[in-house]
Design a protein around this motif. Structure first.
Motif, PDB file in Angstrom:
ATOM      1  N   ALA A 110       0.824  -1.213   0.000  1.00  0.00           N
ATOM      2  CA  ALA A 110       0.000   0.000   0.000  1.00  0.00           C
ATOM      3  C   ALA A 110       0.853   1.256   0.000  1.00  0.00           C
ATOM      4  O   ALA A 110       0.565   2.220  -0.743  1.00  0.00           O
ATOM      5  CB  ALA A 110      -0.932  -0.012   1.210  1.00  0.00           C
ATOM      6  N   ILE A 111       1.910   1.283   0.808  1.00  0.00           N
ATOM      7  CA  ILE A 111       2.751   2.480   0.891  1.00  0.00           C
ATOM      8  C   ILE A 111       3.569   2.655  -0.384  1.00  0.00           C
ATOM      9  O   ILE A 111       3.727   3.767  -0.883  1.00  0.00           O
ATOM     10  CB  ILE A 111       3.671   2.410   2.125  1.00  0.00           C
ATOM     11  CG1 ILE A 111       2.834   2.346   3.396  1.00  0.00           C
ATOM     12  CG2 ILE A 111       4.591   3.620   2.182  1.00  0.00           C
ATOM     13  CD1 ILE A 111       3.650   2.051   4.651  1.00  0.00           C
ATOM     14  N   TRP A 112       4.107   1.560  -0.921  1.00  0.00           N
ATOM     15  CA  TRP A 112       4.922   1.658  -2.130  1.00  0.00           C
ATOM     16  C   TRP A 112       4.099   2.197  -3.308  1.00  0.00           C
ATOM     17  O   TRP A 112       4.601   2.968  -4.122  1.00  0.00           O
ATOM     18  CB  TRP A 112       5.503   0.294  -2.481  1.00  0.00           C
ATOM     19  CG  TRP A 112       6.471   0.336  -3.628  1.00  0.00           C
ATOM     20  CD1 TRP A 112       6.195   0.150  -4.951  1.00  0.00           C
ATOM     21  CD2 TRP A 112       7.880   0.593  -3.551  1.00  0.00           C
ATOM     22  NE1 TRP A 112       7.333   0.265  -5.701  1.00  0.00           N
ATOM     23  CE2 TRP A 112       8.380   0.545  -4.873  1.00  0.00           C
ATOM     24  CE3 TRP A 112       8.760   0.854  -2.501  1.00  0.00           C
ATOM     25  CZ2 TRP A 112       9.734   0.755  -5.159  1.00  0.00           C
ATOM     26  CZ3 TRP A 112      10.103   1.059  -2.787  1.00  0.00           C
ATOM     27  CH2 TRP A 112      10.571   1.008  -4.103  1.00  0.00           C
ATOM     28  N   ASN A 113       2.840   1.803  -3.379  1.00  0.00           N
ATOM     29  CA  ASN A 113       1.966   2.259  -4.467  1.00  0.00           C
ATOM     30  C   ASN A 113       1.229   3.546  -4.132  1.00  0.00           C
ATOM     31  O   ASN A 113       0.413   4.017  -4.932  1.00  0.00           O
ATOM     32  CB  ASN A 113       0.948   1.169  -4.813  1.00  0.00           C
ATOM     33  CG  ASN A 113       1.600  -0.068  -5.384  1.00  0.00           C
ATOM     34  OD1 ASN A 113       2.588   0.017  -6.100  1.00  0.00           O
ATOM     35  ND2 ASN A 113       1.057  -1.233  -5.069  1.00  0.00           N
ATOM     36  N   ASN A 114       1.487   4.103  -2.950  1.00  0.00           N
ATOM     37  CA  ASN A 114       0.805   5.325  -2.535  1.00  0.00           C
ATOM     38  C   ASN A 114       1.142   6.469  -3.496  1.00  0.00           C
ATOM     39  O   ASN A 114       2.318   6.733  -3.785  1.00  0.00           O
ATOM     40  CB  ASN A 114       1.228   5.687  -1.108  1.00  0.00           C
ATOM     41  CG  ASN A 114       0.333   6.753  -0.503  1.00  0.00           C
ATOM     42  OD1 ASN A 114      -0.719   7.083  -1.043  1.00  0.00           O
ATOM     43  ND2 ASN A 114       0.759   7.295   0.623  1.00  0.00           N
ATOM     44  N   PHE A 115       0.128   7.140  -3.966  1.00  0.00           N
ATOM     45  CA  PHE A 115       0.331   8.191  -4.966  1.00  0.00           C
ATOM     46  C   PHE A 115      -0.348   9.503  -4.576  1.00  0.00           C
ATOM     47  O   PHE A 115       0.249  10.573  -4.624  1.00  0.00           O
ATOM     48  CB  PHE A 115      -0.200   7.713  -6.319  1.00  0.00           C
ATOM     49  CG  PHE A 115      -0.328   8.800  -7.348  1.00  0.00           C
ATOM     50  CD1 PHE A 115       0.793   9.276  -7.999  1.00  0.00           C
ATOM     51  CD2 PHE A 115      -1.560   9.351  -7.651  1.00  0.00           C
ATOM     52  CE1 PHE A 115       0.683  10.295  -8.940  1.00  0.00           C
ATOM     53  CE2 PHE A 115      -1.687  10.354  -8.582  1.00  0.00           C
ATOM     54  CZ  PHE A 115      -0.551  10.827  -9.239  1.00  0.00           C
TER      55      PHE A 115
END
Length: 287
Positions: A214-219
């Motif tokens: 979730a954090i890595w893909n957070n945009f």
């Protein structure tokens, strides 16, 4: 084989064939974009625009890598480090916080416990984009806008992780073990750190992987909070480059190569931690 046996076997074979077809379509739907990304990352700009991805000519993987880390003064390397800091440290701390909260909800009695847990479940259903503006206003009041902490602090708290933490605490940590530790004179923090947390290892890894993804893909949150390019994560940086590609086509190959490299940490994390992740997901089935 009798006619009755044949009539019973036919629906089973038909059902199995249908399942296989659905699985095959799902696998293709998942892998074809990844395959295109791998092939496109080896091509130069002219080959991309000519859609000649399967040709062995125009192989430019190393040149694309060199251009990626040289573009705009090496910004991509900085974005990659930022994403690792946001995601790895944030997921590790967030998983510890979530599992500790879930453990407290399961093992302790306090006033309005179930009502508070109901609020946690309600928060799970709130989209993160809805929270972006309130978080921005709070960060603005605290003077944290356009800083590392404006993105890092909000990702530490995950209602879904708290829910999973309570489920894992109920399935992995017997009350009898905690009582035995207390009888031996261990305090509550010692009991949690030395006894319960070790039992919660698979659950901790599972929550960590969910939060890492979730954090890595957070945009959206970084886009709202940050204006300094040196603080961008990979997702926001690639979005900016992709927006510039319509005017400057030289960005297309580096965006594709950057997207391929951005997938690698998640794949590596799932491969290295899959044993713990699988045992965590199947905990409820074997208890």
């Amino acid at each position: 084989m009798s006619a009755t046996d044949s009539s019973l076997l036919r629906p089973k074979l038909l059902g199995r064939a249908t399942v296989n077809v659905v699985v095959a379509v799902s696998v293709l739907y998942t892998l074809l974009p990844v395959l295109w990304l791998v092939l496109a990352s080896t091509k130069n700009r002219d080959a991309l625009f000519s859609s000649d991805l399967l040709s062995p000519s125009d192989f430019s993987l190393l040149q694309n890598l060199k251009d990626l880390f040289a573009m705009d003064g090496g910004l991509y390397g900085r974005w990659y480090v930022n994403s690792l800091l946001y995601a790895v440290i944030g997921a590790a701390v967030g998983a510890l916080v979530s599992v500790a909260c879930g453990y407290a909800f399961d093992k302790y009695r306090f006033r309005h416990k179930e009502k508070l847990f109901g609020l946690v479940l309600a928060a799970v259903m709130v989209p993160q984009t809805v929270l972006a503006l309130p978080l921005y206003l709070m960060a603005s009041e605290a003077g944290l806008v356009n800083t590392f902490w404006a993105v890092f602090i909000p990702v530490l708290f995950n209602p879904f992780g708290v829910y999973l933490g309570r489920i894992f605490a109920r399935g992995y940590v017997p009350d009898e073990v905690l009582e035995a530790a207390r009888v031996d004179g261990a305090g509550e923090l010692t009991t949690y750190a030395r006894v319960a947390l070790r039992m919660l290892g698979p659950g901790l890894i599972t929550v960590f992987l969910f939060q890492l993804t979730a954090i890595w893909n957070n945009f959206f949150l970084p886009m709202v909070m940050l204006s300094d390019q040196d603080l961008y994560p990979v997702s926001l940086g690639l979005y900016q480059w992709n927006s510039s590609a319509s005017v400057s086509p030289e960005y297309y190959p580096v965006v594709i190569m950057g997207s391929l490299l951005a997938v690698l940490p998640l794949i590596l994390a799932f491969v290295l931690l899959q044993r713990f992740w699988r045992s965590g997901l199947t905990a409820g089935a074997v208890k």
